[in-house]
Design a protein around this motif. Structure first.
Motif, PDB file in Angstrom:
ATOM      1  N   ARG A 114       0.830  -1.202   0.000  1.00  0.00           N
ATOM      2  CA  ARG A 114       0.000   0.000   0.000  1.00  0.00           C
ATOM      3  C   ARG A 114       0.870   1.260   0.000  1.00  0.00           C
ATOM      4  NH1 ARG A 114      -2.901   2.916   4.144  1.00  0.00           N
ATOM      5  NH2 ARG A 114      -4.783   3.874   3.289  1.00  0.00           N
ATOM      6  N   ARG A 115       1.930   1.269   0.797  1.00  0.00           N
ATOM      7  CA  ARG A 115       2.832   2.436   0.802  1.00  0.00           C
ATOM      8  C   ARG A 115       3.436   2.647  -0.576  1.00  0.00           C
ATOM      9  NH1 ARG A 115       4.380   0.549   6.136  1.00  0.00           N
ATOM     10  NH2 ARG A 115       6.067  -0.671   5.191  1.00  0.00           N
ATOM     11  N   HIS A 116       3.811   1.545  -1.229  1.00  0.00           N
ATOM     12  CA  HIS A 116       4.389   1.667  -2.569  1.00  0.00           C
ATOM     13  C   HIS A 116       3.389   2.263  -3.554  1.00  0.00           C
ATOM     14  CE1 HIS A 116       6.136   0.676  -6.429  1.00  0.00           C
ATOM     15  NE2 HIS A 116       5.094  -0.104  -6.705  1.00  0.00           N
ATOM     16  N   LEU A 117       2.152   1.774  -3.528  1.00  0.00           N
ATOM     17  CA  LEU A 117       1.146   2.256  -4.476  1.00  0.00           C
ATOM     18  C   LEU A 117       0.831   3.734  -4.245  1.00  0.00           C
ATOM     19  CD1 LEU A 117      -1.362  -0.747  -4.567  1.00  0.00           C
ATOM     20  CD2 LEU A 117       0.485  -0.220  -6.184  1.00  0.00           C
ATOM     21  N   VAL A 118       0.775   4.141  -2.992  1.00  0.00           N
ATOM     22  CA  VAL A 118       0.435   5.533  -2.674  1.00  0.00           C
ATOM     23  C   VAL A 118       1.628   6.454  -2.879  1.00  0.00           C
ATOM     24  CG1 VAL A 118      -0.273   7.113  -0.822  1.00  0.00           C
ATOM     25  CG2 VAL A 118      -1.387   4.885  -1.066  1.00  0.00           C
ATOM     26  N   ASN A 119       2.784   6.089  -2.319  1.00  0.00           N
ATOM     27  CA  ASN A 119       3.942   6.986  -2.327  1.00  0.00           C
ATOM     28  C   ASN A 119       4.727   6.954  -3.635  1.00  0.00           C
ATOM     29  OD1 ASN A 119       3.305   7.595   0.342  1.00  0.00           O
ATOM     30  ND2 ASN A 119       4.700   6.048   1.176  1.00  0.00           N
ATOM     31  N   ASP A 120       4.874   5.781  -4.239  1.00  0.00           N
ATOM     32  CA  ASP A 120       5.699   5.656  -5.442  1.00  0.00           C
ATOM     33  C   ASP A 120       4.892   5.714  -6.734  1.00  0.00           C
ATOM     34  OD1 ASP A 120       7.804   5.283  -3.664  1.00  0.00           O
ATOM     35  OD2 ASP A 120       7.635   3.098  -3.720  1.00  0.00           O
ATOM     36  N   ARG A 121       3.659   5.206  -6.676  1.00  0.00           N
ATOM     37  CA  ARG A 121       2.827   5.162  -7.892  1.00  0.00           C
ATOM     38  C   ARG A 121       1.821   6.308  -7.950  1.00  0.00           C
ATOM     39  NH1 ARG A 121       4.307   0.825 -11.608  1.00  0.00           N
ATOM     40  NH2 ARG A 121       5.111  -0.890 -10.330  1.00  0.00           N
ATOM     41  N   GLY A 122       1.643   7.010  -6.834  1.00  0.00           N
ATOM     42  CA  GLY A 122       0.710   8.134  -6.814  1.00  0.00           C
ATOM     43  C   GLY A 122      -0.753   7.737  -6.878  1.00  0.00           C
ATOM     44  N   ILE A 123      -1.085   6.540  -6.416  1.00  0.00           N
ATOM     45  CA  ILE A 123      -2.471   6.071  -6.452  1.00  0.00           C
ATOM     46  C   ILE A 123      -3.220   6.610  -5.232  1.00  0.00           C
ATOM     47  CG2 ILE A 123      -3.955   4.029  -6.378  1.00  0.00           C
ATOM     48  CD1 ILE A 123      -1.747   2.514  -7.835  1.00  0.00           C
ATOM     49  N   ASP A 124      -4.419   7.115  -5.466  1.00  0.00           N
ATOM     50  CA  ASP A 124      -5.254   7.650  -4.396  1.00  0.00           C
ATOM     51  C   ASP A 124      -5.583   6.541  -3.391  1.00  0.00           C
ATOM     52  OD1 ASP A 124      -7.459   8.643  -2.829  1.00  0.00           O
ATOM     53  OD2 ASP A 124      -7.867  10.102  -4.419  1.00  0.00           O
ATOM     54  N   LYS A 125      -5.443   6.849  -2.087  1.00  0.00           N
ATOM     55  CA  LYS A 125      -5.755   5.865  -1.053  1.00  0.00           C
ATOM     56  C   LYS A 125      -7.164   5.317  -1.186  1.00  0.00           C
ATOM     57  CE  LYS A 125      -2.705   7.765   2.543  1.00  0.00           C
ATOM     58  NZ  LYS A 125      -2.669   8.357   3.908  1.00  0.00           N
ATOM     59  N   ARG A 126      -8.082   6.152  -1.664  1.00  0.00           N
ATOM     60  CA  ARG A 126      -9.476   5.722  -1.777  1.00  0.00           C
ATOM     61  C   ARG A 126      -9.670   4.683  -2.881  1.00  0.00           C
ATOM     62  NH1 ARG A 126     -11.885  11.660  -2.279  1.00  0.00           N
ATOM     63  NH2 ARG A 126     -10.028  11.704  -3.625  1.00  0.00           N
ATOM     64  N   ALA A 127      -8.655   4.492  -3.727  1.00  0.00           N
ATOM     65  CA  ALA A 127      -8.732   3.504  -4.805  1.00  0.00           C
ATOM     66  C   ALA A 127      -8.052   2.199  -4.421  1.00  0.00           C
ATOM     67  CB  ALA A 127      -8.097   4.063  -6.076  1.00  0.00           C
ATOM     68  N   ILE A 128      -7.775   2.030  -3.126  1.00  0.00           N
ATOM     69  CA  ILE A 128      -7.095   0.827  -2.639  1.00  0.00           C
ATOM     70  C   ILE A 128      -7.906   0.205  -1.513  1.00  0.00           C
ATOM     71  CG2 ILE A 128      -4.977  -0.130  -1.651  1.00  0.00           C
ATOM     72  CD1 ILE A 128      -3.503   2.354  -2.700  1.00  0.00           C
ATOM     73  N   ASP A 129      -8.272  -1.049  -1.675  1.00  0.00           N
ATOM     74  CA  ASP A 129      -8.884  -1.819  -0.599  1.00  0.00           C
ATOM     75  C   ASP A 129      -7.820  -2.784  -0.096  1.00  0.00           C
ATOM     76  OD1 ASP A 129     -10.695  -2.800   1.180  1.00  0.00           O
ATOM     77  OD2 ASP A 129     -11.706  -4.117  -0.249  1.00  0.00           O
TER      78      ASP A 129
END
Length: 293
Positions: free
Chosen positions: A243-258
């Motif tokens: 999750r940290r990788h997707l948010v911090n490195d990929r710029g994915i919105d937290k709301r788009a991650i379950d």
């Protein structure tokens, strides 16, 4: 308030899906009212203590008071109180009046694994749910439909939930799955209407929780273009890292991650939550409130 969804179900069948996965089919009259609406639908399972043919559970109160029922459950003596674990419904067959639950079988067996490994027709288990009282905060059908593609990443404990999502995908859905299992013998086949690319990752000689294969594979992956909805499950530390990788490195919105940490390295569900567990739980609540605002 409706009556609490507390059931006693019997084992109708028990078989091996793979060397390290058991599928237990449960049945009972209570299943007539059992609502199976979306993939990744969870229930609480209650496993009998040694010497118990049926797990000891409080009677559901007439007013549907969950806290009163749970207090009564906690007041059962420790050596008689059933072990409780959360599991995903793998399948629901309304015609046969059954549900399937898949259990990962491993060496360091806890009460759920021990029960599943020896389960036989006629054995009885307690079930709470499905219920909105502990429902997942993300509506998967809406989230998947709003994204250009779906990322699924998890270990074998997440495989039952991922399977339900994959089988539910609509025809125009595109999904990429990264799944960590022991080896080739534990890979499974999926039926889906969507377009699925599966990357099977093998732990080889590493014990569960000691392999970096899943996290490294997602970090090194070239993602498809477009918006993504990500579903992550498995060991809590690996899920947090993903999750940290997707948010911090990929710029994915937290709301788009379950995300869901199904188990913790060196800890069981009976152990007290860690500070990271509490922070994760609070963040899930905050995300759910933001999504519903």
């Amino acid at each position: 308030m409706d009556k609490l969804p507390v059931w006693f179900l019997d084992v109708a069948d028990a078989k091996r899906v793979s060397p390290h996965m058991a599928r237990i089919t449960l049945t009972g009259d209570d299943l007539a009212d059992f609502v199976y609406a979306e993939p990744d639908q969870q229930v609480k399972l209650y496993f009998p203590r040694p010497g118990q043919a049926v797990p000891r559970l409080p009677e559901p109160n007439a007013d549907g008071n969950l806290m009163a029922w749970y207090q009564a459950y906690n007041e059962i003596p420790d050596d008689e109180r059933p072990w409780m674990r959360s599991y995903t419904i793998r399948a629901r067959d309304a015609e046969r009046n059954t549900i399937d639950i898949d259990f990962v079988l491993h060496e360091d067996a806890g009460p759920a694994t021990r029960w599943a490994a020896s389960a036989k027709p006629g054995d009885t288990i307690g079930v709470f749910g499905p219920s909105t009282m502990f429902a997942r905060p993300v509506a998967l059908s809406h989230s998947i439909g709003a994204a250009d593609w779906v990322l699924l990443a998890g270990d074998d404990t997440a495989l039952p939930a991922m399977s339900t999502i994959i089988e539910w995908l609509p025809e125009d859905a595109v999904a990429v799955a990264y799944i960590e299992v022991n080896g080739t013998e534990d890979e499974q086949r999926f039926d889906t209407r969507g377009t699925l690319t599966t990357h099977w990752l093998h732990r080889a000689d590493a014990k569960p929780g000691h392999s970096d294969a899943l996290v490294e594979a997602v970090r090194d992956a070239v993602f498809p273009e477009g918006s993504v909805f990500a579903w992550l499950g498995g060991e809590s530390g690996a899920v947090r890292a993903l999750r940290r990788h997707l948010v911090n490195d990929r710029g994915i919105d937290k709301r788009a991650i379950d995300f869901a940490g199904y188990w913790r390295l060196k800890l069981t569900q009976d152990d007290a939550p860690t500070e990271e567990d509490m922070a994760e739980a609070m963040e899930r609540v905050a995300d759910a409130q933001t999504s519903s605002a």
